[in-house]
Design an enzyme around this catalytic site. Sequence first.
Site, PDB file in Angstrom:
ATOM      1  N   LYS A  67       0.802  -1.224   0.000  1.00 24.20           N
ATOM      2  CA  LYS A  67       0.000   0.000   0.000  1.00 24.20           C
ATOM      3  C   LYS A  67       0.836   1.276   0.000  1.00 24.20           C
ATOM      4  O   LYS A  67       0.406   2.316  -0.520  1.00 24.20           O
ATOM      5  CB  LYS A  67      -0.930   0.008   1.210  1.00 24.20           C
ATOM      6  N   ASP A  92      -8.743   0.249   6.510  1.00 28.91           N
ATOM      7  CA  ASP A  92      -8.948  -1.003   7.236  1.00 28.91           C
ATOM      8  C   ASP A  92      -7.595  -1.616   7.595  1.00 28.91           C
ATOM      9  O   ASP A  92      -7.517  -2.784   7.959  1.00 28.91           O
ATOM     10  CB  ASP A  92      -9.825  -1.981   6.458  1.00 28.91           C
TER      11      ASP A  92
END
Length: 341
Positions: A67, A92
């Site tokens: 990410k 999340d």
Amino acid sequence: MTSWYSWPAARDWTCPPSPGDARAFHQSLPGYSPTPLIPVPELAAELGVGRVLVKDESSRLGLPAFKVLGASWACRQVLHRRPGAMLVTATDGNHGRAVARMATHFGVAATLFVPDVMLPETAARIAAEGAKVVWVDGGYDDAVRWAAEFAAGQPGRALVQDTAWAGYEQVPAWIVQGYRTLLDEVDTQLGGAPDLVAVPVGVGSLAEAVVRHYRRPGAGHPGVLSVEPDTAACVLASLTAARATTVPTAATVMAGLNCGTVSRSAWPVLHAGCDAAVAVSDKDALRAVADLGRLGVSSGPSGAAALAGARAALADPGRRAALDLDDDAVVVLLSTEGHPR
């Protein structure tokens, strides 16, 4: 709901690649190096293909997930236009931690909104990066709404969200551009394009990057397999319905994929260019975690979903035929996270 979708004509679609020079930026960051592409002959034998390789994102720029590629490039672009802004996002898990890390790198504050199903230890890791963590009474989509409202509340705040909606599309586009670094590395490591890429999917931004990369004119056009939890399969539901569809979600060990709404910018790209989608259970994902660990690859449940999805697709003769894979096919599994640390 069906657990499988395929559209073989997707491989014939073409689109422009993601623009920008995120890879040069990533190469300038401390600790950058390409992540490994690990051959796993045991899985090739099991799946009946020539080669299976795992793109191991268990250590990417000091964090245990891919990410940071998208978050770092988007944060850089945002702060170039709004110097000193507080970075705000909903998460999340891995995206938020990456935004928090980049806020520290650039010397700005960060506030992150997290859903009530997040494990406390995951929130603690985000807070340890120096960010303020705000719990939301609801799921991921609720956290996104809270983050967007908070960011809009003062001019000194900037939203860095990895999902798009009407009126909010530039930042998610930068995040997709950042993910291209991973795919450029795969092509360099392989010496060309694979025959199938299995990609875990939350809101669909990484899958969008994969499709854009492998549907550009003049490039090899491998199959693209989207893999989601059976408790949060918004892309599968959308492809099946031929329209963007929000689905209810429930707790899953694949926490990074626990998203009920496909990104607005990802949807048309996936609709046109994604060959197949499959939903897998927590049991399947945990089996994949254990098997990858035994074979020397550190992967969390969200990353190991790629293996679970490849198994669900290739073990079924009809699904395998839809993917048009030969016995000597090269399959790349994007293991998007390692064990949390």
